[in-house]
Design a protein around this motif. Structure first.
Motif, mmCIF file in Angstrom:
data_model
loop_
_atom_site.group_PDB
_atom_site.id
_atom_site.type_symbol
_atom_site.label_atom_id
_atom_site.label_comp_id
_atom_site.label_asym_id
_atom_site.label_seq_id
_atom_site.Cartn_x
_atom_site.Cartn_y
_atom_site.Cartn_z
ATOM 1 N N ARG A 205 28.168 34.447 33.195
ATOM 2 C CA ARG A 205 28.496 35.869 32.994
ATOM 3 C C ARG A 205 28.844 36.512 34.325
ATOM 4 O O ARG A 205 28.224 36.247 35.354
ATOM 5 N N CYS A 206 29.849 37.380 34.323
ATOM 6 C CA CYS A 206 30.225 38.103 35.537
ATOM 7 C C CYS A 206 29.263 39.264 35.733
ATOM 8 O O CYS A 206 29.090 40.098 34.836
ATOM 9 N N SER A 207 28.643 39.332 36.893
ATOM 10 C CA SER A 207 27.681 40.396 37.157
ATOM 11 C C SER A 207 28.345 41.728 37.461
ATOM 12 O O SER A 207 27.681 42.761 37.497
ATOM 13 N N ALA A 208 29.656 41.726 37.669
ATOM 14 C CA ALA A 208 30.370 42.974 37.974
ATOM 15 C C ALA A 208 30.858 43.683 36.711
ATOM 16 O O ALA A 208 30.659 44.885 36.550
ATOM 17 N N GLY B 233 36.050 29.349 32.173
ATOM 18 C CA GLY B 233 36.685 28.948 33.423
ATOM 19 C C GLY B 233 36.317 29.777 34.624
ATOM 20 O O GLY B 233 36.827 29.531 35.724
ATOM 21 N N SER B 234 35.446 30.763 34.475
ATOM 22 C CA SER B 234 35.074 31.595 35.622
ATOM 23 C C SER B 234 34.241 30.823 36.641
ATOM 24 O O SER B 234 34.355 31.053 37.839
ATOM 25 N N VAL C 240 34.571 32.946 40.003
ATOM 26 C CA VAL C 240 35.735 33.839 40.006
ATOM 27 C C VAL C 240 35.931 34.336 38.583
ATOM 28 O O VAL C 240 36.213 33.554 37.672
ATOM 29 N N CYS C 241 35.783 35.642 38.373
ATOM 30 C CA CYS C 241 35.894 36.221 37.033
ATOM 31 C C CYS C 241 37.350 36.154 36.563
ATOM 32 O O CYS C 241 38.260 36.595 37.259
ATOM 33 N N LYS C 242 37.537 35.575 35.363
ATOM 34 C CA LYS C 242 38.877 35.433 34.801
ATOM 35 C C LYS C 242 39.288 36.639 33.951
ATOM 36 O O LYS C 242 40.367 36.631 33.339
ATOM 37 N N ASN C 243 38.431 37.656 33.913
ATOM 38 C CA ASN C 243 38.789 38.866 33.185
ATOM 39 C C ASN C 243 39.911 39.582 33.945
ATOM 40 O O ASN C 243 39.755 39.932 35.118
ATOM 41 N N PRO C 244 41.070 39.827 33.308
ATOM 42 C CA PRO C 244 42.192 40.459 34.036
ATOM 43 C C PRO C 244 41.839 41.823 34.617
ATOM 44 O O PRO C 244 42.439 42.236 35.623
#
Length: 368
Positions: A298-301, A308-309, A317-321
């Motif tokens: 999970r992305c903490s940001a 794939g993150s 590396v967060c893959k959320n655009p």
């Protein structure tokens, strides 16, 4: 200081024993007898119907075994009773969901140990600035390295005393771990910030504030080489498996050996959590465990979990655009741990890999 401001605490102190060659043989025999006693208890448990698996029946069984099997007599009676209590406690931990079911103990994969449940049997005295003497049942008087003050003699009372000990053998020889009970002042609640902790492999301990701590190697050089060899063998055998085909017997066997080697480092993770728990309690803090699932993906940001993150063991590396945050993967997991704690996702009873503490920071290297 009033009695309300005092609290009983228990801690362990480990010291090196100076055993003679004959003493080493006697202690080894006791440890092997204790392991055999555990295995006999487990075999008895499996054979008995549920209604007859009682403490009284098990006690009668081990007493009969000590009479029928000669070499079990080298184990002191109180040490045999300690094996019985630990075995029943292991089942209780299993039923409560704190551990797996007990199993047979192997000769070469089990730590050799003997319990001394009664502290009064030790008769500890300090004979020198660096050495003390203790009585080991059926071994005799043995010297041990005096590296910390112990409540013995005139310093011992009902509130400050040694309640027992355990003999443990490692690569350096036999050691004695004293169980000490003391009456100490109750620490004031610590008002420090909440800190998330992620326990991993590449980075042993990562904190949500960006700090990290290292410790010694968990696996020896030979263990690392064996683990690498097993992983290469598993990868080679996996190449010949067709898509969708179940793993063969040999591949399952290799995976089992890999899990056995990784369990060594798994035990070190458990000891790290135990050390942090009692260290934070001594400084007025608390240690809370939260569910570990998803904390590394999970992305903490932004809070999204995107496939794939987790690019590698060390990089996230967060893959959320709409986000694109990047940083150390262990730091990211520690921030997620802190988020789960603040959301009230604590585990009761404590279990899992990820933990949060609210206390003064204590380096794991100082936890002895």
């Amino acid at each position: 200081m009033s009695q309300d401001a005092l609290v009983k605490r228990q801690f362990g102190h480990r010291a090196r024993l100076a055993l003679s060659p004959a003493g080493v043989l006697k202690t080894d025999d006791q440890a092997h007898a204790a392991r055999t006693m555990w295995n006999l208890l487990h075999a008895w448990w499996q054979m008995m119907p549920k209604e007859k698996r009682t403490l009284a029946n098990a006690d009668a069984a081990i007493r009969q075994a000590r009479e029928d099997i000669g070499f079990l007599a080298v184990l002191p009676a109180q040490a045999a009773q300690a094996v019985l209590k630990m075995y029943f406690q292991a089942w209780k931990n299993c039923w409560d969901g704190r551990a797996g079911a007990p199993n047979f103990k192997g000769r070469f994969r089990t730590v050799m140990s003997v319990d001394i449940p009664q502290g009064r049997d030790l008769n500890i005295v300090r004979v020198h600035r660096r050495w003390g003497m203790a009585n080991i049942p059926k071994v005799g008087r043995v010297r041990f390295r005096w590296t910390k003050g112990l409540p013995v003699g005139k310093h011992a009372n009902a509130d400050n005393r040694i309640t027992g000990a355990r003999l443990i053998k490692d690569a350096l020889g036999w050691h004695i771990a004293f169980r000490v009970q003391t009456l100490q002042g109750k620490p004031e609640p610590h008002q420090g910030p909440d800190i998330g902790i992620d326990v991993g492999v590449s980075v042993p301990i990562a904190l949500s504030n960006g700090e990290r701590y290292e410790h010694g190697e968990w696996l020896t050089g030979k263990e690392k080489d064996k683990l690498l060899h097993l992983e290469q063998r598993a990868a080679q055998r996996k190449q010949y498996r067709k898509p969708g085909e179940p793993a063969g017997r040999r591949l399952h066997h290799t995976y089992g050996q890999i899990r056995l080697n990784r369990s060594i480092s798994g035990e070190a993770w458990g000891r790290t959590v135990t050390m942090l728990a009692y260290k934070t309690a001594r400084h007025g803090g608390t240690l809370v465990e939260v569910p570990a699932a998803g904390t590394s993906r999970r992305c903490s940001a932004c809070g999204h979990t995107t496939p794939g993150s987790r690019e590698s063991q060390a990089v996230f590396v967060c893959k959320n655009p709409d986000c694109g945050w990047s940083g150390n993967a262990d730091y990211n997991a520690a921030r997620n741990v802190l988020h789960l704690y603040r959301m009230g996702r604590a585990l009761i009873p404590a279990a899992g890999r990820a933990v949060v503490r609210r206390a003064k920071r204590v380096k794991p290297a100082a936890a002895r």
